[in-house]
Scaffold this active site. Structure first.
Site, PDB file in Angstrom:
ATOM      1  N   HIS A  44       9.693   0.457   8.246  1.00  0.00           N
ATOM      2  CA  HIS A  44       9.156  -1.076   8.542  1.00  0.00           C
ATOM      3  C   HIS A  44       9.160  -1.926   7.334  1.00  0.00           C
ATOM      4  O   HIS A  44       9.717  -2.964   7.532  1.00  0.00           O
ATOM      5  CB  HIS A  44       7.759  -0.805   8.689  1.00  0.00           C
ATOM      6  CG  HIS A  44       7.476   0.357   9.856  1.00  0.00           C
ATOM      7  ND1 HIS A  44       7.533   0.219  11.194  1.00  0.00           N
ATOM      8  CD2 HIS A  44       6.908   1.750   9.588  1.00  0.00           C
ATOM      9  CE1 HIS A  44       7.038   1.513  11.625  1.00  0.00           C
ATOM     10  NE2 HIS A  44       6.700   2.176  10.637  1.00  0.00           N
ATOM     11  N   ASP A  45       8.550  -1.438   6.176  1.00  0.00           N
ATOM     12  CA  ASP A  45       8.248  -2.417   5.379  1.00  0.00           C
ATOM     13  C   ASP A  45       9.319  -3.325   4.653  1.00  0.00           C
ATOM     14  O   ASP A  45       9.065  -4.650   4.420  1.00  0.00           O
ATOM     15  CB  ASP A  45       7.302  -2.161   4.048  1.00  0.00           C
ATOM     16  CG  ASP A  45       5.902  -1.391   4.612  1.00  0.00           C
ATOM     17  OD1 ASP A  45       5.554  -2.287   5.703  1.00  0.00           O
ATOM     18  OD2 ASP A  45       5.233  -0.774   4.078  1.00  0.00           O
ATOM     19  N   THR A 101       2.945  -5.985   2.808  1.00  0.00           N
ATOM     20  CA  THR A 101       3.232  -4.913   3.494  1.00  0.00           C
ATOM     21  C   THR A 101       2.216  -3.691   3.999  1.00  0.00           C
ATOM     22  O   THR A 101       2.607  -2.684   4.192  1.00  0.00           O
ATOM     23  CB  THR A 101       4.710  -4.145   2.955  1.00  0.00           C
ATOM     24  OG1 THR A 101       4.140  -3.834   1.481  1.00  0.00           O
ATOM     25  CG2 THR A 101       5.703  -5.108   2.755  1.00  0.00           C
ATOM     26  N   ASN A 129      -2.222   2.872   3.439  1.00  0.00           N
ATOM     27  CA  ASN A 129      -1.852   4.247   3.659  1.00  0.00           C
ATOM     28  C   ASN A 129      -2.680   5.255   2.984  1.00  0.00           C
ATOM     29  O   ASN A 129      -2.770   6.442   3.483  1.00  0.00           O
ATOM     30  CB  ASN A 129      -0.260   4.219   3.168  1.00  0.00           C
ATOM     31  CG  ASN A 129       0.600   3.536   4.144  1.00  0.00           C
ATOM     32  OD1 ASN A 129       0.519   3.469   5.679  1.00  0.00           O
ATOM     33  ND2 ASN A 129       1.683   2.831   3.750  1.00  0.00           N
ATOM     34  N   PHE A 133      -0.739   0.025  12.632  1.00  0.00           N
ATOM     35  CA  PHE A 133      -1.526   0.182  11.648  1.00  0.00           C
ATOM     36  C   PHE A 133      -2.030  -0.870  10.541  1.00  0.00           C
ATOM     37  O   PHE A 133      -3.324  -1.014  10.244  1.00  0.00           O
ATOM     38  CB  PHE A 133      -0.746   1.366  10.906  1.00  0.00           C
ATOM     39  CG  PHE A 133      -1.629   1.702   9.675  1.00  0.00           C
ATOM     40  CD1 PHE A 133      -2.541   2.614   9.739  1.00  0.00           C
ATOM     41  CD2 PHE A 133      -1.482   1.109   8.187  1.00  0.00           C
ATOM     42  CE1 PHE A 133      -3.342   3.071   8.599  1.00  0.00           C
ATOM     43  CE2 PHE A 133      -2.218   1.733   7.063  1.00  0.00           C
ATOM     44  CZ  PHE A 133      -3.031   2.805   7.241  1.00  0.00           C
ATOM     45  N   ASN A 134      -1.320  -1.660  10.193  1.00  0.00           N
ATOM     46  CA  ASN A 134      -1.638  -2.695   9.020  1.00  0.00           C
ATOM     47  C   ASN A 134      -2.856  -3.713   9.699  1.00  0.00           C
ATOM     48  O   ASN A 134      -3.663  -4.104   9.112  1.00  0.00           O
ATOM     49  CB  ASN A 134      -0.726  -3.544   8.269  1.00  0.00           C
ATOM     50  CG  ASN A 134       0.454  -2.739   7.512  1.00  0.00           C
ATOM     51  OD1 ASN A 134      -0.058  -1.602   7.160  1.00  0.00           O
ATOM     52  ND2 ASN A 134       1.503  -3.150   7.533  1.00  0.00           N
ATOM     53  N   ASP A 169       0.844  -1.291  -0.005  1.00  0.00           N
ATOM     54  CA  ASP A 169      -0.074   0.061   0.061  1.00  0.00           C
ATOM     55  C   ASP A 169       0.896   1.263  -0.096  1.00  0.00           C
ATOM     56  O   ASP A 169       0.914   2.171   1.108  1.00  0.00           O
ATOM     57  CB  ASP A 169      -0.856  -0.186   1.232  1.00  0.00           C
ATOM     58  CG  ASP A 169      -0.361   0.041   2.754  1.00  0.00           C
ATOM     59  OD1 ASP A 169       0.950  -0.242   2.769  1.00  0.00           O
ATOM     60  OD2 ASP A 169      -0.982   0.655   3.570  1.00  0.00           O
ATOM     61  N   ASP A 212       6.908   1.112   1.875  1.00  0.00           N
ATOM     62  CA  ASP A 212       6.588   0.236   0.881  1.00  0.00           C
ATOM     63  C   ASP A 212       7.072   0.377  -0.367  1.00  0.00           C
ATOM     64  O   ASP A 212       7.760  -0.499  -0.904  1.00  0.00           O
ATOM     65  CB  ASP A 212       4.963   0.083   0.668  1.00  0.00           C
ATOM     66  CG  ASP A 212       3.962   0.240   1.858  1.00  0.00           C
ATOM     67  OD1 ASP A 212       3.944   1.001   2.594  1.00  0.00           O
ATOM     68  OD2 ASP A 212       3.451  -0.983   1.843  1.00  0.00           O
TER      69      ASP A 212
HETATM   70  C1  BDR Z   1       2.925   0.074   8.457  1.00  0.00           C
HETATM   71  O1  BDR Z   1       1.915   1.109   8.350  1.00  0.00           O
HETATM   72  C2  BDR Z   1       2.156   1.918   7.287  1.00  0.00           C
HETATM   73  O2  BDR Z   1       2.049   3.109   7.593  1.00  0.00           O
HETATM   74  C3  BDR Z   1       3.650   1.520   6.886  1.00  0.00           C
HETATM   75  O3  BDR Z   1       3.802   1.600   5.411  1.00  0.00           O
HETATM   76  C4  BDR Z   1       3.987   0.112   7.384  1.00  0.00           C
HETATM   77  O4  BDR Z   1       3.253  -0.997   6.384  1.00  0.00           O
HETATM   78  C5  BDR Z   1       3.860   0.307   9.811  1.00  0.00           C
HETATM   79  O5  BDR Z   1       2.898   0.376  10.996  1.00  0.00           O
HETATM   80 CA    CA Z   2       2.854  -0.456   4.301  1.00  0.00          CA
END
Ligand code: BDR
Ligand code: CA
Length: 316
Positions: A236-237, A121, A35, A162-163, A6, A11
């Site tokens: 993160h991703d 991701t 996102n 978040f994800n 996303d 990402d």
């Molecule tokens: C995740 O949330 C998104 O904002 C980032 O792309 C990542 O996948 C981190 O919590």
């Molecule tokens: Ca992401």
């Protein structure tokens, strides 16, 4: 590998790593709302692939435009109005497949001579739908590696990442699927910080791609500073992709992981039983530590190679 994403600043780096590392055979890219809205995350994926010099070479399909249950709440505060704010990214992009992401994944998995690794991701909506609609593909999926959740606290709610918070039911379906699953949570991704030195390293590559990565991370640094008070933003991703390329990049621990689907204050939290308190069998390999230097080496090598390749004169 199929990368479901996303984009999203981090990402974008996951895509570059998957395209730029010669050990990855990337079969296709699928997009999901998270996102930003689906039209934006899809457009961003196409832009990143074009920047990487593979626009039009890989199938890209758009998937779910909302979570399985509940409303989509995008992360505009972190990734901006476009989902990939910062650098100017107007460039010709490749086409989007006419099939849904779930159908593209089914076709790619069915057509692959080897089992396929699914890396997610973004919210797990597309992956969950694939497993529910086409259970016949399960034996052909090597494993699922997803960035999401945490063994500690969250970033979207006090205990929710978040994800997973965006689509808790989808994460629950994946974690109950019986597939080998690796969870790359905030507890490790918060160790991979785009420091001033890291941003400088991107810029000093002397390529357009390196400069764009530096600009993306500079924007990301600004929003993380404003929203979370972080000195440097966590990337993160790409760790999910790195963990497939070189499993030694993360240390994992097999544990039972559940997703809180109710919870007055904790919906979307990942409950990771690191001490065997529930007596349940492990259903995920949970990343518990990160080799930060090895991770950055992988990512920088991939971005450097892609940047150099795209500045070479076109071959006839
Ligand atoms: C995740 O949330 C998104 O904002 C980032 O792309 C990542 O996948 C981190 O919590
Ligand atoms: Ca992401």
């Amino acid at each position: 590998m199929i990368l479901d994403c996303d984009p999203g600043h981090d990402d974008a780096l996951a895509l570059l790593l998957a395209v730029g590392d010669p050990r990855v055979r990337l079969l296709g890219v699928t997009t999901v709302a998270g996102n930003q809205t689906l039209d934006k995350t899809t457009r961003n994926a196409l832009k990143v692939l074009a920047l990487a010099g593979v626009g039009g070479e890989l199938p890209v399909a758009a998937g779910c435009d909302r979570p399985l249950v509940g409303q989509l709440v995008v992360a505009e505060d972190i990734h901006g109005a476009s989902g990939l704010d910062g650098p100017e990214l107007e460039l010709p992009v490749g086409p989007v497949a006419t099939v849904h992401a779930v159908e593209l994944m089914r076709r790619l998995i069915t057509g692959s001579p080897e089992p396929v690794t699914l890396v997610a991701t973004g919210p797990l909506t597309n992956v969950a739908l694939l497993l529910r609609c086409h259970p016949e593909v399960l034996p052909r999926v090597r494993r699922v590696v997803f960035m999401g959740g945490s063994t500690e606290r969250g970033n979207t709610t006090p205990y929710g990442e978040f994800n997973v918070v965006t689509d808790p039911e989808a994460a629950d379906i994946v974690l109950r699927s019986g597939l080998p699953t690796t969870m790359i949570g905030l507890n490790v991704t918060h160790r991979a910080l785009a420091t001033t030195e890291i941003i400088g390293e991107f810029r000093s590559m002397g390529t357009r791609l390196g400069a764009i990565c530096a600009d993306l991370m500079t924007f990301f640094a600004g929003t993380y500073r404003r929203e979370f008070g972080f000195e440097h933003p966590p990337v993160h991703d790409p760790i999910a992709v790195a963990a497939v390329i070189n499993p030694a990049v993360v240390e994992t621990f097999a544990a039972p992981v559940s997703v809180e689907l109710g919870g007055t204050h904790t919906r979307g939290a990942t409950v990771v039983d690191l001490h065997g308190r529930t007596g349940r069998a492990p259903n995920a390999d949970v990343a518990v530590s990160l080799d930060v230097q090895a991770f950055w080496r992988l990512l920088m090598t991939a971005v450097r190679a892609l940047g150099a390749a795209s500045t070479q004169p076109a071959r006839r």
